[in-house]
Write a protein that holds these residues in place. Structure first.
Motif: not given
Length: 548
Positions: A1-26
């Protein structure tokens, strides 16, 4: 079974880390962030002076190289890129530098609505936790990235600053405030003697959230498309020879792989210049000529002076003195292990007739073998580096084959434009003048590089050709701009032209080079992008009359 997410971020660099925090904050939106490298457990990532090791460590660094070119004397130049949680913010020189107002107003003037200085200043403030004196009109106090002043001084640094002032360059304690030009100690992303990467500032505080999934050693190999819509990502677990895994995105796929990896992933997924994809045998899913083009970087010439009358970092980093410095850092988080590679800034003009500064110069009481910041010289040395802040020369990032794991071709075309050579010459001559000011005279023995014998423009340019190198500020390969401009890749909402549910959020979207090191602006881009993705109303723009 394929995993599904609302958002997939490719890259946990400077921008990716900020996005992971902000998009998951809710706590509701499910987010998966993929990182081709491993966890940021290497202790050299956290000791500020560890950059000398991580700069050449393949475990945490892609160790890309540029293509040879005329103005590098046929040399390939190291293009270091972080390959770990935090990305390049985990291996860079720690410097926090936003640039000038005119940089971002220029972005807006290119047709990018909402990207003028007045619009993006609130996002700079939101990402930052400034420690020390600052004008809160410009600076943030509650963000994730701690920005501090050095707690280490050196007589050579003070003499360099005094010397700059003696030739008419003003002191500027906050080049990230109202104005940039001037001289002083750098601000840096270091707190209590430890590096503050984007992973430490944004990703780790969010990692325990049930709706955030972090997958390391996950090298993205393809954007999954259904027609003109991005629906997921395929990645290789464990790298070459590993297991192929597919993930589905219910809302968006967000590329935050950086200036090299984001355009390469687009290209091997069939999104890019049709002529390039055809040569590589890649089926064109969407013709987009600007993917990988418009690459720029800062190219620096580093002048080295031999020192007398005081010690330098070169001596402190050897033998029993290094043991003492290690002990000092272990006990009190102080000393040379807590330093960034450059200590003093000088933003000034290549020609006195200019109204705004076009040079960034740096000074450090150390020098490096062949100008590469991974090996110190054997003699007491100091270095003045100079580079053009807004280079005209442009190059490209191009996949070499359909293999997504093969390093791409990187060609910045350093100094190809005559203006770049003219400005760099002005910087070299100013650097020479700064080394010979009266306050530095008690310490200055002679110029090791380029050496007194180099005097003409041609001789100084030959020095830059043979010993110049990058400052690791690659940008622009997925340029932001209106769809009518064939050289652009994303619109001012960072959506890829012609493809639904796909954005690029990293330094590759910059339309033109900021007058700065790039980490601060990349943090800002990700902060702004998170509001766009979540459909939030942006903060009020700072009235121009108040912006200084």
């Amino acid at each position: 079974m394929t995993d599904s997410f609302d958002y997939i971020i490719v890259g946990a660099g400077t921008a990716g880390c900020v996005l992971a925090n902000r998009l998951s904050a809710d706590g509701k939106s499910t987010v998966c962030i993929l990182e081709a490298g491993g966890r940021d457990w290497n202790p050299m990532l956290h000791i500020p002076a560890g950059f000398m090791k991580t700069l050449v460590d393949p475990k945490v660094n892609w160790l890309y190289k540029t293509e040879p070119s005329e103005w590098t004397g046929g040399r390939s130049i190291l293009a270091a890129r972080g390959k770990t949680l935090g990305g390049s913010s985990a291996i860079n020189g720690h410097i926090y530098n936003r640039g000038q107002r005119l940089d971002f107003d220029g972005w807006a003037q290119r047709g990018n609505r909402g990207w003028g200085y007045a619009d993006i200043l609130p996002y700079f403030r939101r990402s930052e936790r400034r420690v020390g004196d600052a004008d809160d009109q410009y600076r943030g106090r509650d963000g994730g990235i701690v920005v501090s002043d050095p707690d280490w001084k050196h007589p050579l640094c003070d003499a360099f600053i005094d010397g700059a002032v003696s030739i008419g360059i003003p002191r500027n304690p906050d080049y990230n405030g109202a104005t940039q030009d001037g001289v002083g100690y750098f601000q840096r992303a270091i707190h209590n003697g430890r590096r503050v990467s984007a992973a430490r500032a944004f990703l780790h505080p969010a990692a325990s959230r049930a709706n955030l999934t972090v997958r390391t050693h996950a090298h993205a190999t393809r954007i999954l498309l259904e027609g003109k819509r991005a629906v997921g990502i395929r990645y290789m677990a464990g790298g070459r020879g590993g297991t192929e895994v597919e993930l589905r995105a219910r809302k968006e796929v967000i590329l935050a792989g950086g200036v090299v990896n984001s355009p390469q992933l687009l290209q091997v997924s069939g999104i890019g210049p049709g002529s390039l994809l055809g040569r590589l045998g890649i089926t064109v899913a969407h013709e987009l000529p600007g993917v990988g083009e418009n690459l720029r970087d800062h190219y620096a010439a580093r002048l080295v002076g031999r020192v007398r009358g005081t010690d330098t970092i070169n001596e402190r980093a050897r033998g029993i003195r290094l043991v003492a410095e290690v002990a000092k850092w272990m006990v009190a988080r102080k000393g040379i292990l807590g330093l960034s590679p450059t200590v003093v800034h000088c933003f000034w003009k290549s020609h006195e007739a200019l109204q705004t500064n076009d040079l960034q110069m740096t000074f450090t009481p150390a020098s490096y073998k062949e100008g590469v910041q991974s090996r110190l010289d054997d003699f007491p040395g100091m270095t003045v580096a100079a580079w053009q802040q807004r280079p005209e020369s442009m190059g490209w990032i191009r996949a070499r084959s359909a293999d997504p794991l093969a390093p791409p071709e990187i060609q910045p075309n350093y100094l190809a434009h005559e203006m770049d050579r003219r400005v760099l010459l002005g910087g070299i001559r100013l650097g020479r003048r700064l080394l010979r000011t009266k306050p530095l005279a008690p310490y200055f023995v002679r110029e090791e590089f380029p050496g007194e014998e180099a005097q003409t423009d041609d001789e100084l340019l030959e020095f830059a050709r043979q010993r110049g190198t990058t400052t690791f500020h690659l940008m622009g390969s997925c340029r932001m701009g209106p769809a009518g401009d064939r050289n652009t890749v994303v619109d001012d909402q960072l959506r890829v032209h012609g493809i639904e549910s796909l954005r690029v959020v990293d330094a590759s979207i910059m339309p033109s080079m900021p007058s700065a090191n790039l980490n601060a602006s990349t943090l800002m881009i990700a902060e702004k992008a998170s509001d766009m993705i979540l459909g939030r109303t942006p903060p009020d723009a700072v009235p121009l009359a108040e912006a200084g």
